[in-house]
Design a protein around this motif. Structure first.
Motif, PDB file in Angstrom:
ATOM      1  N   LEU A  58       0.848  -1.190   0.000  1.00 29.22           N
ATOM      2  CA  LEU A  58       0.000   0.000   0.000  1.00 29.22           C
ATOM      3  C   LEU A  58       0.882   1.237   0.000  1.00 29.22           C
ATOM      4  N   VAL A  59       0.643   2.148  -0.929  1.00 32.52           N
ATOM      5  CA  VAL A  59       1.353   3.424  -0.941  1.00 32.52           C
ATOM      6  C   VAL A  59       0.380   4.518  -0.502  1.00 32.52           C
ATOM      7  N   ILE A  60       0.771   5.232   0.549  1.00 39.95           N
ATOM      8  CA  ILE A  60      -0.041   6.330   1.085  1.00 39.95           C
ATOM      9  C   ILE A  60       0.631   7.651   0.727  1.00 39.95           C
ATOM     10  N   ASP A  61      -0.113   8.486   0.059  1.00 42.12           N
ATOM     11  CA  ASP A  61       0.415   9.763  -0.430  1.00 42.12           C
ATOM     12  C   ASP A  61      -0.243  10.926   0.303  1.00 42.12           C
TER      13      ASP A  61
ATOM     14  N   VAL B  75       4.112   1.956   2.329  1.00 44.73           N
ATOM     15  CA  VAL B  75       5.106   2.894   1.801  1.00 44.73           C
ATOM     16  C   VAL B  75       4.481   4.278   1.777  1.00 44.73           C
ATOM     17  N   TYR B  76       5.198   5.272   2.266  1.00 46.23           N
ATOM     18  CA  TYR B  76       4.709   6.649   2.283  1.00 46.23           C
ATOM     19  C   TYR B  76       5.472   7.473   1.237  1.00 46.23           C
TER      20      TYR B  76
ATOM     21  N   ILE C  39       7.023   6.460  -7.069  1.00 50.84           N
ATOM     22  CA  ILE C  39       7.217   5.688  -5.837  1.00 50.84           C
ATOM     23  C   ILE C  39       6.270   4.491  -5.820  1.00 50.84           C
ATOM     24  N   ALA C  40       5.025   4.718  -6.210  1.00 52.69           N
ATOM     25  CA  ALA C  40       4.045   3.627  -6.228  1.00 52.69           C
ATOM     26  C   ALA C  40       4.418   2.572  -7.262  1.00 52.69           C
ATOM     27  N   ASN C  41       4.815   3.001  -8.441  1.00 48.91           N
ATOM     28  CA  ASN C  41       5.160   2.059  -9.501  1.00 48.91           C
ATOM     29  C   ASN C  41       6.408   1.253  -9.170  1.00 48.91           C
TER      30      ASN C  41
ATOM     31  N   ILE D 276      -3.283   5.376  -2.442  1.00 51.20           N
ATOM     32  CA  ILE D 276      -4.299   6.268  -1.875  1.00 51.20           C
ATOM     33  C   ILE D 276      -3.663   7.629  -1.595  1.00 51.20           C
ATOM     34  N   SER D 277      -4.177   8.654  -2.253  1.00 46.19           N
ATOM     35  CA  SER D 277      -3.668  10.009  -2.091  1.00 46.19           C
ATOM     36  C   SER D 277      -4.651  10.819  -1.251  1.00 46.19           C
TER      37      SER D 277
END
Length: 396
Positions: A28-31, A73-74, A90-92, A100-101
């Motif tokens: 999970l990438v949190i933006d 991941v942030y 970063i997400a890719n 999720i932004s």
């Protein structure tokens, strides 16, 4: 233009092939939108960048505490500026399963609005004049070399429409489903007005290659909304709502196990159900006291006593070389074990056939190793942790 579209399509195909690799953690990438010299929208006493970050970190903590099978991941964890194209990168690069932004909405002076809305990538309606994407995308003007990074960006051109639709069609259904879960859970948990799921051309979403959504928490330019979004209790409720939505989405599409493991009602013995509550409390207290006095058994002893049952461990780090016992990188942990996989030496802490025990152990080392996660072995061989937890449940 055709060559550029072809190159992008080829890159997407290659990325999808790599991202489809099995037996890996859900990522999970949190933006947290804006940051640093980019304050985002500004209210009477606060800035969007700070609201976004507080909610993003609170949401991430919920996932880290409750989902050891998820890598969080942030794009940023502090007040720094990160260009929009780097957020997607970063997400890719992390082969994220979900992006999720988090943002905070605003309106020009004289306009008042309230409530939460969640966006997915798409073309906005031509009659939507006060576009959230238009405001959020304006940040590229303060980025260095923005013309190079966003070359060809024109949401009104037929070429851009074709490119956007191809890149996001395969993820659109799941993105919309994720957005709907966010809307329903956050609005019910934090008592937010539901402004619905919408589509718009957000640059931060256009290059992501996974299901993604952008949340507009509320309107910082509306006085009571700004006060609400700066209240710590409300931040926690919003974060908990986003976490619930994420957990529901992950449990549906990720072939993993709901963790931490909680026995269902049918797993409890009838005798336990009839036991007096005070007796239970005393028994639980004695168990906790006994556990606090006992040390975790070394990995070799635990595996020897496993009798064919899965053995759970906490993986804390990986290295390209064998590290000495007591190395500073272990941050004071003793009884650290290791195994080799994929050309790396991977280090684990603790070992037990009791999943709940290892779950608690992982929580105790998160301050030292935030990305620690649970793995499982059986008869000395690494096994799928999902299957291991199922076996643990059936053996109870």
């Amino acid at each position: 233009m055709c060559k550029k579209i072809t190159a992008i399509l080829l890159a997407l195909v290659l990325f999808s092939a790599v991202a489809s690799g099995a037996d890996r953690m859900f990522t999970l990438v949190i933006d947290a939108g804006h940051g640093g010299h980019d304050a985002g929208a500004v209210g009477a006493f606060s800035s969007e960048k700070d609201i976004n970050l507080s909610v993003a970190l609170a949401f991430g903590r919920y996932v880290e505490r409750n989902c050891p099978d998820v890598k969080v991941v942030y794009t940023r964890k502090t007040d720094v500026f990160v260009p929009l194209h780097k957020r997607a990168s970063i997400a890719n690069k992390n082969k994220a399963d979900v992006f999720i932004s988090i943002h905070t909405n605003a309106l020009p002076k004289g306009h008042i609005a309230r409530g939460l809305e969640t966006y997915t990538m798409g073309m906005r309606r031509s009659d939507e004049k006060l576009s959230a994407a238009k405001r959020e995308n304006s940040v590229i003007m303060i980025e260095k070399d923005y013309k190079e990074h966003y070359e060809g960006y024109d949401p009104n051109s037929p070429e851009s429409i074709i490119m956007f639709e191809f890149m996001h069609n395969k993820n659109m259904a799941r993105s919309v489903e994720l957005a709907k879960l966010v809307q329903s859970n956050v609005c019910s948990t934090a008592k937010r007005q539901n402004k619905g799921v919408k589509q718009d051309v957000f640059l931060v979403l256009r290059e992501t290659s996974m299901p993604a959504c952008l949340i507009e928490l509320g309107f910082i330019t509306t006085p009571d909304e700004e006060k609400f979004l700066n209240d710590k209790g409300n931040v926690d409720k919003i974060a908990r709502g986003i976490y619930k939505a994420f957990a529901q989405y992950k449990d549906k599409y990720y072939k993993g196990f709901t963790v931490p493991y909680n026995p269902k009602a049918e797993d409890v013995d009838d005798d336990d159900e009839r036991r007096d509550e005070s007796d239970k409390a005393v028994e639980e207290s004695e168990k906790r006291e006994k556990k606090e006095k006992a040390d975790i058994k070394p990995a070799e002893k635990a595996e020897a006593d496993a009798d064919g049952k899965p053995v759970f461990k906490v993986q804390i780090l990986a290295s390209g070389r064998q590290l000495d016992d007591g190395d500073r990188i272990f941050k004071g942990l003793s009884d650290v074990d290791s195994y080799k996989e994929g050309g790396l030496v991977k280090y684990t802490y603790g070992a037990s056939t009791d999943y709940n025990e290892i779950y608690r152990l992982r929580k105790s080392v998160l301050d030292k190793f935030p990305e620690a996660f649970i793995i499982a072995f059986k008869n000395g061989e690494k096994m799928n942790v999902t299957q291991a937890i199922r076996e643990f449940k059936s053996n109870k």
